[in-house]
Design a protein around this motif. Sequence first.
Motif, PDB file in Angstrom:
ATOM      1  N   ILE A  30       0.842  -1.202   0.000  1.00  0.00           N
ATOM      2  CA  ILE A  30       0.000   0.000   0.000  1.00  0.00           C
ATOM      3  C   ILE A  30       0.874   1.248   0.000  1.00  0.00           C
ATOM      4  O   ILE A  30       0.612   2.209  -0.735  1.00  0.00           O
ATOM      5  CB  ILE A  30      -0.958  -0.007   1.215  1.00  0.00           C
ATOM      6  CG1 ILE A  30      -1.989  -1.122   1.070  1.00  0.00           C
ATOM      7  CG2 ILE A  30      -1.659   1.341   1.366  1.00  0.00           C
ATOM      8  CD1 ILE A  30      -2.821  -1.376   2.309  1.00  0.00           C
ATOM      9  N   LEU A  31       1.920   1.242   0.805  1.00  0.00           N
ATOM     10  CA  LEU A  31       2.805   2.403   0.890  1.00  0.00           C
ATOM     11  C   LEU A  31       3.595   2.623  -0.400  1.00  0.00           C
ATOM     12  O   LEU A  31       3.884   3.760  -0.775  1.00  0.00           O
ATOM     13  CB  LEU A  31       3.772   2.238   2.066  1.00  0.00           C
ATOM     14  CG  LEU A  31       3.152   2.224   3.461  1.00  0.00           C
ATOM     15  CD1 LEU A  31       4.214   1.931   4.500  1.00  0.00           C
ATOM     16  CD2 LEU A  31       2.454   3.530   3.762  1.00  0.00           C
ATOM     17  N   ALA A  32       3.953   1.540  -1.084  1.00  0.00           N
ATOM     18  CA  ALA A  32       4.767   1.651  -2.294  1.00  0.00           C
ATOM     19  C   ALA A  32       3.950   2.052  -3.521  1.00  0.00           C
ATOM     20  O   ALA A  32       4.514   2.543  -4.503  1.00  0.00           O
ATOM     21  CB  ALA A  32       5.469   0.329  -2.562  1.00  0.00           C
ATOM     22  N   ASP A  33       2.646   1.855  -3.467  1.00  0.00           N
ATOM     23  CA  ASP A  33       1.780   2.147  -4.619  1.00  0.00           C
ATOM     24  C   ASP A  33       1.568   3.658  -4.746  1.00  0.00           C
ATOM     25  O   ASP A  33       1.036   4.293  -3.840  1.00  0.00           O
ATOM     26  CB  ASP A  33       0.434   1.438  -4.431  1.00  0.00           C
ATOM     27  CG  ASP A  33      -0.483   1.597  -5.629  1.00  0.00           C
ATOM     28  OD1 ASP A  33       0.022   1.927  -6.728  1.00  0.00           O
ATOM     29  OD2 ASP A  33      -1.702   1.388  -5.481  1.00  0.00           O
ATOM     30  N   PRO A  34       1.961   4.266  -5.881  1.00  0.00           N
ATOM     31  CA  PRO A  34       1.785   5.717  -6.035  1.00  0.00           C
ATOM     32  C   PRO A  34       0.320   6.132  -6.201  1.00  0.00           C
ATOM     33  O   PRO A  34      -0.023   7.300  -6.024  1.00  0.00           O
ATOM     34  CB  PRO A  34       2.597   6.054  -7.294  1.00  0.00           C
ATOM     35  CG  PRO A  34       2.784   4.773  -8.002  1.00  0.00           C
ATOM     36  CD  PRO A  34       2.680   3.677  -6.997  1.00  0.00           C
ATOM     37  N   GLU A  39      -5.071   9.556   2.565  1.00  0.00           N
ATOM     38  CA  GLU A  39      -5.683   9.075   3.811  1.00  0.00           C
ATOM     39  C   GLU A  39      -5.373   7.597   4.052  1.00  0.00           C
ATOM     40  O   GLU A  39      -5.001   7.191   5.152  1.00  0.00           O
ATOM     41  CB  GLU A  39      -7.200   9.293   3.753  1.00  0.00           C
ATOM     42  CG  GLU A  39      -7.888   9.051   5.073  1.00  0.00           C
ATOM     43  CD  GLU A  39      -9.366   9.398   5.011  1.00  0.00           C
ATOM     44  OE1 GLU A  39     -10.144   8.588   5.555  1.00  0.00           O
ATOM     45  OE2 GLU A  39      -9.728  10.443   4.436  1.00  0.00           O
ATOM     46  N   GLU A  40      -5.491   6.801   2.998  1.00  0.00           N
ATOM     47  CA  GLU A  40      -5.199   5.365   3.105  1.00  0.00           C
ATOM     48  C   GLU A  40      -3.711   5.130   3.362  1.00  0.00           C
ATOM     49  O   GLU A  40      -3.329   4.237   4.122  1.00  0.00           O
ATOM     50  CB  GLU A  40      -5.628   4.658   1.815  1.00  0.00           C
ATOM     51  CG  GLU A  40      -5.666   3.159   1.923  1.00  0.00           C
ATOM     52  CD  GLU A  40      -6.180   2.498   0.649  1.00  0.00           C
ATOM     53  OE1 GLU A  40      -5.695   1.389   0.362  1.00  0.00           O
ATOM     54  OE2 GLU A  40      -7.038   3.094  -0.035  1.00  0.00           O
ATOM     55  N   PHE A  41      -2.871   5.952   2.744  1.00  0.00           N
ATOM     56  CA  PHE A  41      -1.422   5.864   2.938  1.00  0.00           C
ATOM     57  C   PHE A  41      -1.058   6.067   4.410  1.00  0.00           C
ATOM     58  O   PHE A  41      -0.300   5.300   4.988  1.00  0.00           O
ATOM     59  CB  PHE A  41      -0.727   6.923   2.063  1.00  0.00           C
ATOM     60  CG  PHE A  41       0.766   6.943   2.192  1.00  0.00           C
ATOM     61  CD1 PHE A  41       1.562   6.129   1.407  1.00  0.00           C
ATOM     62  CD2 PHE A  41       1.388   7.789   3.104  1.00  0.00           C
ATOM     63  CE1 PHE A  41       2.947   6.155   1.507  1.00  0.00           C
ATOM     64  CE2 PHE A  41       2.768   7.821   3.221  1.00  0.00           C
ATOM     65  CZ  PHE A  41       3.543   7.000   2.419  1.00  0.00           C
TER      66      PHE A  41
END
Length: 101
Positions: A30-34, A39-41
């Motif tokens: 999730i963190l790596a997805d641009p 908010e989700e990050f």
Amino acid sequence: MAKKSAIQRNLKRVRMIEKYAKKRAELKAILADPETPDEEFYKAQAKLSKLPKNSSPIRARNRCSVTGRPRAFIRKFGLSRITFRELATQGKIPGVTKSSW
């Protein structure tokens, strides 16, 4: 021989790493997805920081499988240099011979 408590502590860390590996990988994805919304990050970041410290793979230490020595570890054999040399000279490691030239 290393202290038994240090060896057991490392084994406990390895078990915890295996336990949380899937959850940690999902949060990292999730963190790596641009494309991830801010908010989700931040939610994923908070969840990742709440995981136990010892669930991080970097916390595990390579140790000799015979003596538990943490330094001079030979990854290919899973032994420390001292144990490796002893076993190699005794001929107990297949394919390893003492070189001479």
